[in-house]
Enzyme design. Structure first.
Site, PDB file in Angstrom:
ATOM      1  N   SER A  96      -3.771  -7.050   3.645  1.00  0.00           N
ATOM      2  CA  SER A  96      -4.000  -5.850   4.456  1.00  0.00           C
ATOM      3  C   SER A  96      -2.710  -5.332   5.093  1.00  0.00           C
ATOM      4  O   SER A  96      -1.781  -4.953   4.400  1.00  0.00           O
ATOM      5  CB  SER A  96      -5.077  -6.144   5.494  1.00  0.00           C
ATOM      6  OG  SER A  96      -5.380  -5.003   6.238  1.00  0.00           O
ATOM      7  N   ASP A 234      -2.717   1.761   5.558  1.00  0.00           N
ATOM      8  CA  ASP A 234      -2.157   0.415   5.667  1.00  0.00           C
ATOM      9  C   ASP A 234      -1.931  -0.149   4.253  1.00  0.00           C
ATOM     10  O   ASP A 234      -2.176   0.543   3.260  1.00  0.00           O
ATOM     11  CB  ASP A 234      -3.046  -0.496   6.538  1.00  0.00           C
ATOM     12  CG  ASP A 234      -4.317  -0.943   5.835  1.00  0.00           C
ATOM     13  OD1 ASP A 234      -4.770  -0.218   4.932  1.00  0.00           O
ATOM     14  OD2 ASP A 234      -4.860  -2.006   6.176  1.00  0.00           O
ATOM     15  N   ASP A 236      -3.409  -2.029   2.168  1.00  0.00           N
ATOM     16  CA  ASP A 236      -4.457  -2.031   1.142  1.00  0.00           C
ATOM     17  C   ASP A 236      -5.380  -0.827   1.228  1.00  0.00           C
ATOM     18  O   ASP A 236      -6.362  -0.737   0.488  1.00  0.00           O
ATOM     19  CB  ASP A 236      -5.265  -3.333   1.193  1.00  0.00           C
ATOM     20  CG  ASP A 236      -6.059  -3.479   2.480  1.00  0.00           C
ATOM     21  OD1 ASP A 236      -5.546  -3.059   3.529  1.00  0.00           O
ATOM     22  OD2 ASP A 236      -7.182  -3.993   2.435  1.00  0.00           O
ATOM     23  N   ASP A 238      -7.554   0.354   3.486  1.00  0.00           N
ATOM     24  CA  ASP A 238      -8.861   0.465   4.148  1.00  0.00           C
ATOM     25  C   ASP A 238      -8.715   1.051   5.552  1.00  0.00           C
ATOM     26  O   ASP A 238      -9.703   1.370   6.194  1.00  0.00           O
ATOM     27  CB  ASP A 238      -9.642  -0.869   4.161  1.00  0.00           C
ATOM     28  CG  ASP A 238      -8.900  -2.001   4.832  1.00  0.00           C
ATOM     29  OD1 ASP A 238      -7.733  -1.809   5.238  1.00  0.00           O
ATOM     30  OD2 ASP A 238      -9.494  -3.085   4.950  1.00  0.00           O
TER      31      ASP A 238
HETATM   32 MG    MG Z   1      -6.373  -3.277   5.508  1.00  0.00          MG
END
Ligand code: MG
Length: 451
Positions: A96, A234, A236, A238
């Site tokens: 993340s 960010d 990844d 999400d």
């Molecule tokens: Mg994330």
């Protein structure tokens, strides 16, 4: 939580905590537990991604699971495609917003929902017992590459159509949205300028966590180019963060509350979900739009569960992880960006104006040192004394630590999950009120720590 899994899957420093052997044991256990026939795997831009991906594939194939490899895609794309492609499980290799030395494994079930704490515990138990169901040598799985992001694009196109030709600067921060983020907004007719869109797992341009500090360059460029908005993701994808039309970082709590208000208004009320740390401006806005608020533990998995269980219309955390259940139960940065633009279009406002209806409060945070052995016990012992110290408390919640609501503020006391500290978070309508709550909370923790 167990030794391997935290609230958001497995995460740690590569080859120190997260080794290829561990990754392989996770896929062996998940394949055996779910009795899956078909799996998909995506990853973010970290250099260790490929190494860990091959380890996951190896475990899956050996259990007779057919694997489709998506390569570098955002987490929400993996969640969405797990269901859409009829896979039994989806894996996303990402840490993340953590720095580049970290990586992790997130697991989604056939409905694209993150594995719950209970499911993760079952996996952990299987790993400890090495309880794997290997396939007969003739029946090992097959692995193919597939590009199915167009299915995600088509879905988002159906859900939201933008009319205005927005002038946008997009900053994927060299992470997993490097392609999907800008492409999606361009396909919506926006005039897009991209920044940091080269995939690079070292995150050379900025930290992978979007914050006011890490998005300084984006803010300057939005202002210099007189853009309508800056959008950053960010590592990844999400989470999403926004820079307003004046080149200012949009406060996470206030933009979340404003968007929740918009969704409630559009639906004529309903239930919205957030975590225990979010500003009380969320309730103030929701109340004004006939909304009921449910607060959960910190972590998007808990929000997804609460949204599903309560049939909520929206949920989000003040780190930019927003969940839109009309599409899926995974926080989705690109989808959130598109829906926010739609909200601005419908209300005919700039981002600055959109947020201005949300009240501003004062948040104060303190960490109090405390040994790991006692911290949970101390937090529990404080519960009974709250009423004496705060006689006017309106509500007490034990969802995550102790959280009390007061007429003009709130206080949250939580034992840190990773460090020998107790965290004190306070919000008040003014600095004077917030300071007074902090002082009383701090005294209460210290007195109980000495017992
Ligand atoms: Mg994330």
């Amino acid at each position: 939580m167990g030794k391997l899994f935290g609230s958001s899957g497995v995460r740690g420093i590569v080859n120190s905590f997260l080794t290829p052997e561990k990754a392989c044991s996770v896929s062996l256990a998940v394949a055996s537990y779910s009795q899956a026939k078909k799996a998909i795997i995506g990853r973010d831009t970290r250099f260790s991604g490929l190494m860990l991906q091959e380890a996951l594939i190896s475990g899956l194939l050996s259990c007779g699971v057919d694997v489709k490899v998506l390569d570098i895609v955002p987490t929400p794309v993996v969640a969405y495609l797990t269901k859409e492609l009829g896979a039994n499980i989806g894996f996303m290799l990402t840490a993340s917003h953590n720095p580049s030395q970290y990586n992790g494994i997130k697991i989604f079930d056939k409905n694209g929902i993150s594995y719950s704490d209970e499911q993760q515990q079952s996996i952990e138990k299987r790993i400890q017992e090495k309880n794997y169901r290997l396939a007969d040598w003739k029946n090992v799985g097959k692995c193919t590459k597939t590009d199915a992001t167009h299915l995600y694009f088509e879905k988002l196109k159906k859900i939201v159509n933008l009319q205005k030709k927005w002038k946008i600067i997009v900053d994927p921060g060299c992470g997993a949205t490097f392609s999907v983020g800008p492409k999606l907004l361009k396909a919506s007719g926006c005039k897009v300028t991209v920044l940091n869109a080269q995939p690079d797992g070292n995150f050379p341009a900025r930290a992978s966590e979007p914050t006011k500090k890490s998005l300084r360059d984006l803010a300057l460029i939005v202002k210099a180019l007189s853009s309508d908005i800056g959008i950053a993701f960010d590592g990844d994808g999400d989470r999403v963060a926004f820079i307003d039309n004046d080149g200012k970082f949009a406060d996470f709590d206030r933009v979340l509350a404003a968007f929740a208000g918009y969704v409630l208004q559009k639906n004529g009320g309903g239930t919205v979900v957030t975590n225990v740390e979010t500003s009380m401006c969320f309730e103030k806005i929701a109340k004004g739009h006939n909304g009921k608020v449910i607060r959960t533990k910190v972590g998007d998995v808990y929000l997804s569960e609460a949204i599903k269980k309560n049939n909520a219309i929206f949920g989000g955390e003040p780190c930019g992880a927003w969940i839109h259940p009309q599409v899926h139960y995974c926080p989705d940065g690109p989808l959130s960006a598109k829906l926010l633009l739609k909200a601005l279009e419908e209300k005919k406002v700039t981002l600055n104006e959109f947020i201005s209806e949300v009240p501003k409060f004062i948040t104060l945070r303190e960490n109090i040192q405390c040994n790991n052995k006692n911290k949970t016990k101390i937090v529990k012992s404080i519960e009974q004394k709250m009423k004496k110290v705060f006689p006017n408390l309106i509500e007490t919640s034990m969802v995550d630590g102790i959280r009390i609501s007061l007429e003009n503020g709130w206080l949250l006391i939580r034992a840190s999950g990773t460090e020998p500290i107790i965290r004190l978070t306070v919000e008040g309508e003014s600095l004077k009120i917030a300071t007074s709550i902090v002082e009383r909370g701090n005294k209460l923790i210290k007195e109980n720590s000495e017992v």
